[in-house]
Design a protein around this motif. Structure first.
Motif, mmCIF file in Angstrom:
data_model
loop_
_atom_site.group_PDB
_atom_site.id
_atom_site.type_symbol
_atom_site.label_atom_id
_atom_site.label_comp_id
_atom_site.label_asym_id
_atom_site.label_seq_id
_atom_site.Cartn_x
_atom_site.Cartn_y
_atom_site.Cartn_z
ATOM 1 N N ASP A 44 2.507 -34.093 -1.836
ATOM 2 C CA ASP A 44 2.435 -33.868 -0.057
ATOM 3 C C ASP A 44 2.468 -35.867 0.269
ATOM 4 O O ASP A 44 2.298 -36.454 -0.183
ATOM 5 C CB ASP A 44 1.266 -34.118 0.519
ATOM 6 C CG ASP A 44 1.189 -33.842 2.025
ATOM 7 O OD1 ASP A 44 2.149 -34.978 2.491
ATOM 8 O OD2 ASP A 44 -0.230 -33.738 2.636
ATOM 9 N N GLU A 45 4.222 -35.744 -0.102
ATOM 10 C CA GLU A 45 4.128 -37.766 -0.146
ATOM 11 C C GLU A 45 4.283 -37.897 1.222
ATOM 12 O O GLU A 45 3.243 -39.643 0.449
ATOM 13 C CB GLU A 45 6.105 -37.403 -0.217
ATOM 14 C CG GLU A 45 6.342 -36.655 -1.526
ATOM 15 C CD GLU A 45 8.169 -36.859 -2.195
ATOM 16 O OE1 GLU A 45 8.568 -38.100 -2.807
ATOM 17 O OE2 GLU A 45 8.704 -36.133 -1.519
ATOM 18 N N SER A 46 3.872 -38.017 2.038
ATOM 19 C CA SER A 46 3.604 -39.312 3.264
ATOM 20 C C SER A 46 2.493 -39.182 2.984
ATOM 21 O O SER A 46 1.888 -40.546 3.620
ATOM 22 C CB SER A 46 3.638 -37.703 4.675
ATOM 23 O OG SER A 46 3.595 -36.418 4.899
ATOM 24 N N ALA A 47 1.103 -38.300 3.115
ATOM 25 C CA ALA A 47 -0.104 -39.137 2.891
ATOM 26 C C ALA A 47 -0.170 -39.706 1.879
ATOM 27 O O ALA A 47 -1.080 -40.070 1.864
ATOM 28 C CB ALA A 47 -0.993 -37.050 2.845
ATOM 29 N N VAL A 48 -0.011 -38.792 1.108
ATOM 30 C CA VAL A 48 0.576 -40.595 -0.516
ATOM 31 C C VAL A 48 0.541 -41.053 -0.424
ATOM 32 O O VAL A 48 -0.203 -42.470 -0.735
ATOM 33 C CB VAL A 48 1.046 -39.446 -1.637
ATOM 34 C CG1 VAL A 48 0.613 -40.662 -2.620
ATOM 35 C CG2 VAL A 48 0.427 -38.452 -2.531
ATOM 36 N N ALA A 49 1.933 -41.360 0.156
ATOM 37 C CA ALA A 49 2.372 -43.429 1.081
ATOM 38 C C ALA A 49 1.183 -43.728 1.806
ATOM 39 O O ALA A 49 1.541 -44.985 1.866
ATOM 40 C CB ALA A 49 4.061 -43.041 1.920
ATOM 41 N N GLU A 50 0.632 -43.540 2.596
ATOM 42 C CA GLU A 50 -0.601 -43.492 3.672
ATOM 43 C C GLU A 50 -1.283 -43.592 3.218
ATOM 44 O O GLU A 50 -2.243 -44.805 3.405
ATOM 45 C CB GLU A 50 -0.698 -42.813 4.786
ATOM 46 C CG GLU A 50 -1.400 -43.497 5.381
ATOM 47 C CD GLU A 50 -2.053 -42.383 6.577
ATOM 48 O OE1 GLU A 50 -2.660 -42.342 8.081
ATOM 49 O OE2 GLU A 50 -1.097 -41.011 6.683
ATOM 50 N N ALA A 51 -2.291 -43.048 2.379
ATOM 51 C CA ALA A 51 -3.726 -43.448 1.272
ATOM 52 C C ALA A 51 -3.049 -44.795 0.057
ATOM 53 O O ALA A 51 -4.116 -45.035 0.034
ATOM 54 C CB ALA A 51 -3.717 -42.270 0.540
#
Length: 515
Positions: free
Chosen positions: A412-419
């Motif tokens: 999940d690239e967007s979730a990883v980027a946010e975290a």
């Protein structure tokens, strides 16, 4: 010896486990560590130990030598029997002295009686004499006001009374140089053996620092724990290790000679420092020693009996186990065991446990369950448990770090980027800075961008300062490599990453120790 004989399988004389091919001794590594551990001090024994017939008979005879012999051969230790040579290590004396005490006339010297009684931890109500206020092994001599006695001052100055012994007039110091060496080896073994490689002058300096440091208040110890935690997060683990070594020895010494303090409170500090020391050893890659210090931390937390601290220790142990110490399956067993602890569980302790569960489930490919754990984490606000002696051991950035770990595994690239962005803003731990970027690289590889992901990981490792390289960063980088499908691992970008991974991996700092 013929080549055939050298290559023939050999088994440990103690546990019968298969010996490694390069192990030319008679014991396996685990049994070697146990052998060293039993020389540090007599084992803890239950109250019923002193009620056995042979022990009651020895105590009734008012002969400290018979008591010592009954202690060594007590059925409680079965199948082990402690030799006179091991007892001499406990007492910091020669084996011949132990033999004379056990077989000769009852000693009448109060210092000798007290020294042996305190070493064996004989309950005062069973003694036939009033113990004298003298130094016991690993403690040094202090008066009631906390000042150092003259004989201890001489020892620290390098005179002919070895630090931690009773002086030549007691007939115990028949060879003070040998005793001093045993004391220093004991100091080394208790804290990980790191000082064994130091120059002799430095070893003596460390011993003097431990033996002459005045007792600290519990408030002081909490500040010490907070300072060490901050140092772990911001400095090289090699630099942190020595300072922690001194304080670990100091709290053990204070615990051994505790009088006014509640020993359970000091055990709380002991558990906290052992937890932090295991953290340092994990970063150094000395997993065997780290596992033994996790065990020490658990035991100390169990002794103090506080469910919050017991949970914090076990949650921390489980989380660090995922960096090459334990399998994810074993980590989940640890977290399940932690959840069974009854009492008023602190948010801090539960957060550590849930975080470790989420990471382990992610590594096992159970991504939906792992994501569910990250949702649980969001309700644990940062703070410190009333009973927890390690302030700020749980911080907001750890929630986002766990999320980055879990979402990376599921791609999940967007979730990883946010975290990742939240971690970089909030954290002070340099390892988080590196590892959360590696999480992003893992996610990219899982999503199919192999060249891009391993390229990002290669650039990060190549730019990492030497002082920031640790085994935990290397383990996370290994996950980048493991995320690459087997049939794609011969790509040029992957081969380049494999080379940089080998070049930047820190040398494992094996300390060969017990805890």
């Amino acid at each position: 010896m013929t080549p055939q004989a050298r290559n023939r399988p050999r088994n440990c004389q103690e546990c019968n486990a298969r010996l490694a091919r390069d192990n030319r001794g008679e014991l396996c590594t685990a049994c070697q560590h146990k052998s060293r551990d039993i020389r540090l001090s007599p084992p803890e024994v239950p109250a019923s130990f002193w009620e056995s017939p042979h022990m009651r008979e020895a105590l009734a005879a008012r002969h400290i030598g018979r008591v010592l012999r009954a202690f060594r051969k007590h059925p409680h230790h079965w199948p082990r029997r402690y030799s006179q040579e091991i007892a001499s290590a406990w007492l910091n004396v020669g084996q011949s002295y132990v033999s004379r005490v056990e077989k000769g006339a009852p000693p009448s010297d109060l210092k000798k009686l007290t020294h042996i009684a305190r070493t064996l931890r004989i309950p005062d109500h069973l003694l036939w004499f009033t113990p004298e206020d003298i130094p016991t092994p690993m403690t040094g001599a202090r008066t009631s006001d906390g000042s150092t006695r003259p004989d201890q001052a001489k020892a620290s100055a390098g005179c002919s009374v070895p630090a931690g012994t009773m002086g030549p007039d007691t007939d115990i110091a028949d060879d003070w140089r040998a005793m001093e060496r045993r004391l220093l080896l004991k100091l080394a073994a208790m804290t990980g053996g790191g000082i064994l490689t130091a120059p002799e002058q430095k070893i003596r300096h460390l011993a003097d620092m431990v033996l002459t440091t005045p007792p600290r208040t519990l408030e002081d110890w909490e500040i010490v724990c907070a300072d060490h935690l901050y140092a772990i997060r911001t400095r090289s683990p090699i630099k942190v290790r020595e300072d922690m070594m001194i304080d670990l020895l100091a709290v053990r010494r204070q615990l051994h000679e505790a009088s006014g303090e509640d020993p359970r409170e000091l055990q709380r500090v002991h558990a906290a420092l052992a937890t932090l020391y295991a953290n340092v050893l994990t970063r150094l890659g000395d997993h065997g020693a780290a596992l033994r210090w996790w065990r020490t931390a658990r035991e100390a937390a169990d002794i103090c009996g506080d469910p919050d601290l017991r949970l914090v220790v076990r949650g921390s142990e489980a989380g660090f186990g995922l960096y090459g110490q334990r399998s994810p399956e074993t980590v989940l067993r640890l977290t399940q065991s932690a959840r069974s602890i009854r009492g008023n569980k602190s948010p801090v302790g539960l957060a550590k446990v849930v975080s470790s569960e989420a990471k382990a489930l992610s590594l096992l490919g159970r991504h939906d369950e792992a994501k569910q754990r990250t949702l649980e984490l969001e309700k644990f606000a940062p703070g410190e448990s009333v009973a927890n002696p390690i302030p700020n051991i749980w911080t907001t950035d750890q929630v986002h770090f766990t999320q980055a770990w879990v979402f990376a595994g599921s791609g999940d690239e967007s979730a990883v980027a946010e975290a990742r962005s939240l971690v970089l803003v909030q954290s002070v731990d340099y390892q988080y800075f590196a590892n959360v970027r590696l999480h992003q690289a893992i996610c990219t590889v899982v999503s199919g961008g192999i060249d891009q992901g391993v390229g990002e990981a290669t650039a990060l490792l190549d730019a990492l300062p030497d002082s920031h390289r640790s085994q935990m960063i290397t383990e996370t980088a290994n996950r980048v490599l493991q995320s690459v499908p087997l049939d794609q691992r011969n790509r040029d970008s992957v081969n380049e990453f494999r080379e940089i991974l080998i070049d930047t991996a820190p040398e494992v700092r094996s300390l060969n120790c017990g805890a």
